[in-house]
Motif scaffolding. Structure first.
Motif, PDB file in Angstrom:
ATOM      1  N   HIS A   1      78.702 215.702  23.981  1.00 26.75           N
ATOM      2  CA  HIS A   1      77.918 215.567  22.759  1.00 26.75           C
ATOM      3  C   HIS A   1      78.767 214.833  21.722  1.00 26.75           C
ATOM      4  O   HIS A   1      79.940 215.184  21.513  1.00 26.75           O
ATOM      5  N   VAL A   2      78.196 213.832  21.065  1.00 29.62           N
ATOM      6  CA  VAL A   2      78.879 213.123  19.985  1.00 29.62           C
ATOM      7  C   VAL A   2      78.011 213.223  18.742  1.00 29.62           C
ATOM      8  O   VAL A   2      76.893 212.709  18.705  1.00 29.62           O
ATOM      9  N   PHE A   3      78.514 213.892  17.716  1.00 26.69           N
ATOM     10  CA  PHE A   3      77.808 214.036  16.447  1.00 26.69           C
ATOM     11  C   PHE A   3      78.552 213.245  15.383  1.00 26.69           C
ATOM     12  O   PHE A   3      79.750 213.466  15.143  1.00 26.69           O
ATOM     13  N   VAL A   4      77.856 212.288  14.752  1.00 23.59           N
ATOM     14  CA  VAL A   4      78.485 211.464  13.714  1.00 23.59           C
ATOM     15  C   VAL A   4      77.575 211.408  12.498  1.00 23.59           C
ATOM     16  O   VAL A   4      76.354 211.382  12.609  1.00 23.59           O
ATOM     17  N   SER A   5      78.181 211.400  11.304  1.00 25.72           N
ATOM     18  CA  SER A   5      77.403 211.353  10.070  1.00 25.72           C
ATOM     19  C   SER A   5      78.306 210.913   8.928  1.00 25.72           C
ATOM     20  O   SER A   5      79.474 211.307   8.858  1.00 25.72           O
ATOM     21  N   TRP A   6      77.760 210.083   8.029  1.00 21.53           N
ATOM     22  CA  TRP A   6      78.483 209.765   6.797  1.00 21.53           C
ATOM     23  C   TRP A   6      77.831 210.431   5.588  1.00 21.53           C
ATOM     24  O   TRP A   6      78.125 210.098   4.446  1.00 21.53           O
ATOM     25  N   LEU A   7      76.944 211.400   5.856  1.00 23.36           N
ATOM     26  CA  LEU A   7      76.352 212.229   4.803  1.00 23.36           C
ATOM     27  C   LEU A   7      76.708 213.683   5.075  1.00 23.36           C
ATOM     28  O   LEU A   7      75.865 214.488   5.467  1.00 23.36           O
ATOM     29  N   HIS A   8      77.963 214.026   4.868  1.00 23.58           N
ATOM     30  CA  HIS A   8      78.456 215.360   5.213  1.00 23.58           C
ATOM     31  C   HIS A   8      79.330 215.866   4.070  1.00 23.58           C
ATOM     32  O   HIS A   8      80.084 215.085   3.480  1.00 23.58           O
ATOM     33  N   PRO A   9      79.269 217.165   3.756  1.00 26.37           N
ATOM     34  CA  PRO A   9      80.017 217.661   2.591  1.00 26.37           C
ATOM     35  C   PRO A   9      81.531 217.692   2.765  1.00 26.37           C
ATOM     36  O   PRO A   9      82.262 217.795   1.792  1.00 26.37           O
ATOM     37  N   PHE A  10      82.010 217.618   3.997  1.00 23.83           N
ATOM     38  CA  PHE A  10      83.457 217.649   4.215  1.00 23.83           C
ATOM     39  C   PHE A  10      83.818 216.725   5.370  1.00 23.83           C
ATOM     40  O   PHE A  10      82.960 216.315   6.153  1.00 23.83           O
ATOM     41  N   LYS A  11      85.079 216.405   5.466  1.00 26.39           N
ATOM     42  CA  LYS A  11      85.584 215.503   6.496  1.00 26.39           C
ATOM     43  C   LYS A  11      86.071 216.307   7.695  1.00 26.39           C
ATOM     44  O   LYS A  11      86.811 217.273   7.551  1.00 26.39           O
ATOM     45  N   GLU A  12      85.627 215.888   8.872  1.00 27.32           N
ATOM     46  CA  GLU A  12      86.072 216.541  10.099  1.00 27.32           C
ATOM     47  C   GLU A  12      86.037 215.533  11.239  1.00 27.32           C
ATOM     48  O   GLU A  12      85.023 214.868  11.460  1.00 27.32           O
ATOM     49  N   HIS A  13      87.159 215.412  11.934  1.00 30.43           N
ATOM     50  CA  HIS A  13      87.257 214.568  13.131  1.00 30.43           C
ATOM     51  C   HIS A  13      87.751 215.456  14.265  1.00 30.43           C
ATOM     52  O   HIS A  13      88.942 215.553  14.522  1.00 30.43           O
ATOM     53  N   ARG A  14      86.825 216.110  14.918  1.00 31.32           N
ATOM     54  CA  ARG A  14      87.186 217.134  15.899  1.00 31.32           C
ATOM     55  C   ARG A  14      86.789 216.711  17.305  1.00 31.32           C
ATOM     56  O   ARG A  14      85.747 216.083  17.507  1.00 31.32           O
TER      57      ARG A  14
END
Length: 540
Positions: free
Chosen positions: A218-231
């Motif tokens: 699963h790959v979930f990507v978004s530039w409308l997110h309240p915090f930064k996470e690269h997990r």
């Protein structure tokens, strides 16, 4: 290899933000030989930072020097032509991701590199991240047992792109990691998403990848997110690995967790958590070091051209599914553009600030203004000029040399033939008809501008569904042509026309309000009829 003793010289093409990182890193490795950049400000900046480096304004000038390899960090739409030229000069090449915008082009570059016996690398820099390399090592050693599931997210409240969606901006990193860890291509690809900020550009997507041996990603990507996470999370039959590159600790964790079957029942296994030590290293430095180390011609195994093409094909499959899922809305694509269509569009600079649906065809030498949208299965022919803020619905044909003003709305199934001119704010209803030849004959065709009669629709006029405007006539400003009417003569400004043939039945103001009682007569194209309930152009 001692970087300061490198005997290889690399030329960087493009000195923008990421290109500057290439330049600095290669300089630190002792392998920077030159820079190709046409922007004077960028050249001055590089000249100040690295006064000893050779600067070239064109790629052809750089070819005159004996560089061992090139890196390309220019806009993605330029990658194919630049890479093709460099490979044809038999030079080793690293091109930033994506390798190209179309898999056909990527396959062509891979074949060309093999033909010229040169290395082709793609800038999937995360494959050189020490943690990603460690995760692969742990999977191969059996630390987590059989690999079953991979999850990656790359979210942030960050820069929203206008030229590409979140899938193409963020997901290539994680898809390349999945390909690297699994060493196989997905058998199934599915993707879902949503567009909030811009109607045709997805801001958030979830992509599902199914691989052989029952491995799912699963790959979930978004530039409308309240915090930064690269997990990234890797789950196996014996344990789990997790790493978040956005945390200060940047720790790779092993969880001895899972599900065991005990007496025929699934039982949770909740063991200890272990911090896995990882050697420090900068991914870009390791990537460029790897590229330089293979300038002797030794084949590259990591992030090579074939890997880059495979990632591109996964992106294309995901995009196709993403657009099919959201295809019920006119804002979404239903298929990918063909290579020929995309190349045609890339040649027209006016397309940068407008939207052309991939199913539509736009010929060369076409001008399209900012904010204009051309929807499904339309065709804009050579020489046409379309203004700003227009909307062309499904199956609209704009003929050669047709002029369309600003903020014009053309509904589905309308053809504008050569000789038709629409001024600003004209409305063309669904399936209304223009003609351009007075006496058409199939056996005796009348082609060429000398046979076409001019039809002019003046500012603000509206033409109803299924109406017909016979060629050679002018429809006045803000006039209203009723649905199904057939216009056979000039129409005055602000006139309401109904019937077959169309006859004037009243007057209408600029805002669309019928004026009663109508004046008995007004000269054709008069600036305004005599004042009645509303002044033309006024508001109720």
């Amino acid at each position: 290899m001692n970087a300061k003793e490198s005997a290889y010289r690399v030329c960087v093409v493009g000195a923008g933000r990421w290109g500057t990182n290439h330049i600095k890193t290669l300089h630190g490795l002792g392998s920077l030989g030159g820079v190709v950049e046409s922007n004077p400000d960028a050249c001055q900046r590089i000249r100040t930072l690295f006064p000893e480096v050779s600067l070239f304004s064109t790629l052809e000038d750089a070819f005159k020097e004996q560089f061992d390899g090139f890196t390309v960090a220019t806009p993605a739409e330029t990658h194919f032509e630049i890479a093709k030229a460099i490979i044809s000069e038999k030079k080793h090449l690293l091109v930033e991701k994506p390798i190209t915008l179309h898999s056909e082009e990527a396959d062509e570059l891979v074949a060309l590199a093999e033909q010229n016996n040169v290395n082709l690398m793609v800038g999937h820099v995360m494959l050189f991240h020490p943690v990603v390399r460690k995760i692969k090592e742990l999977i191969q050693s059996g630390k987590i047992g059989k690999l079953e599931y991979l999850y990656a997210n790359r979210v942030n409240l960050g820069t929203v792109r206008t030229e590409e969606n979140i899938l193409w901006s963020f997901a290539p990193h994680d898809i390349s990691i999945f390909q690297f860890l699994i060493e196989d291509s997905p058998t199934e690809v599915d993707s879902h998403g949503a567009a909030f900020v811009q109607p045709h550009i997805h801001d958030s997507t979830m992509t599902i990848l199914r691989y052989p041996n029952n491995i799912v990603g699963h790959v979930f990507v978004s530039w409308l997110h309240p915090f930064k996470e690269h997990r990234i999370v890797a789950i196996g039959s014996k344990g789990m690995l997790s790493f978040d590159d956005a945390t200060p600790e940047k720790e790779l964790l092993f969880y001895e967790k899972g599900i065991d079957w005990v007496d025929g029942a699934p039982v949770k296994r909740d063991g200890s958590t272990e911090v896995i030590p990882v050697e420090a290293g900068m991914p870009l430095t390791e990537e460029l070091r790897y590229f330089v180390e293979h300038l002797d011609g030794t084949p590259v195994e990591i992030a090579n051209g074939k890997n880059g093409a495979e990632v591109l094909k996964v992106l294309e499959r995901a995009t196709e599914k993403l657009n099919r899922v959201s295809g019920k809305s006119e804002q979404s694509d239903t298929r990918l553009p063909t290579l020929e269509e995309a190349r045609t569009k890339s040649e027209v600079v006016e397309f940068k600030n407008c939207y052309i649906h991939p199913s539509s065809i736009v010929d060369e030498e076409v001008s399209i203004g900012a904010g204009t949208k051309v929807w499904h299965f339309s065709h804009v022919q050579s020489g046409a000029k379309i203004g700003e803020g227009c909307s062309l619905g499904q199956n609209v044909n704009v003929g050669n040399n047709v002029t369309v003003g600003n903020h014009v709305k053309i509904q589905n199934n309308v053809s504008l033939y050569e000789g038709v001119e629409l001024e600003d704010y004209v409305f063309c209803g669904p399936s209304m008809v223009f003609t351009n030849v007075n006496v058409p004959r199939s056996k005796y065709p009348q082609r060429g501008t000398e046979h076409y009669l001019k039809t002019r629709i003046k500012e603000g006029a509206s033409i109803g569904a299924n109406a017909t405007i016979v060629c050679g006539n002018t429809v006045g400003s803000h006039a209203f042509i009723a649905a199904g009417a057939v216009v056979t003569k000039d129409v005055p400004n602000y006139a309401i026309m109904k019937g077959v043939p169309a006859k004037q039945t009243g007057w209408i103001c600029e805002c669309g309000t019928s004026l009663n009682p109508p004046p008995t007569q007004a000269p054709p194209f008069a600036p305004s009829p005599p004042p009645t309930t509303h002044a033309p152009g006024g508001r109720p």
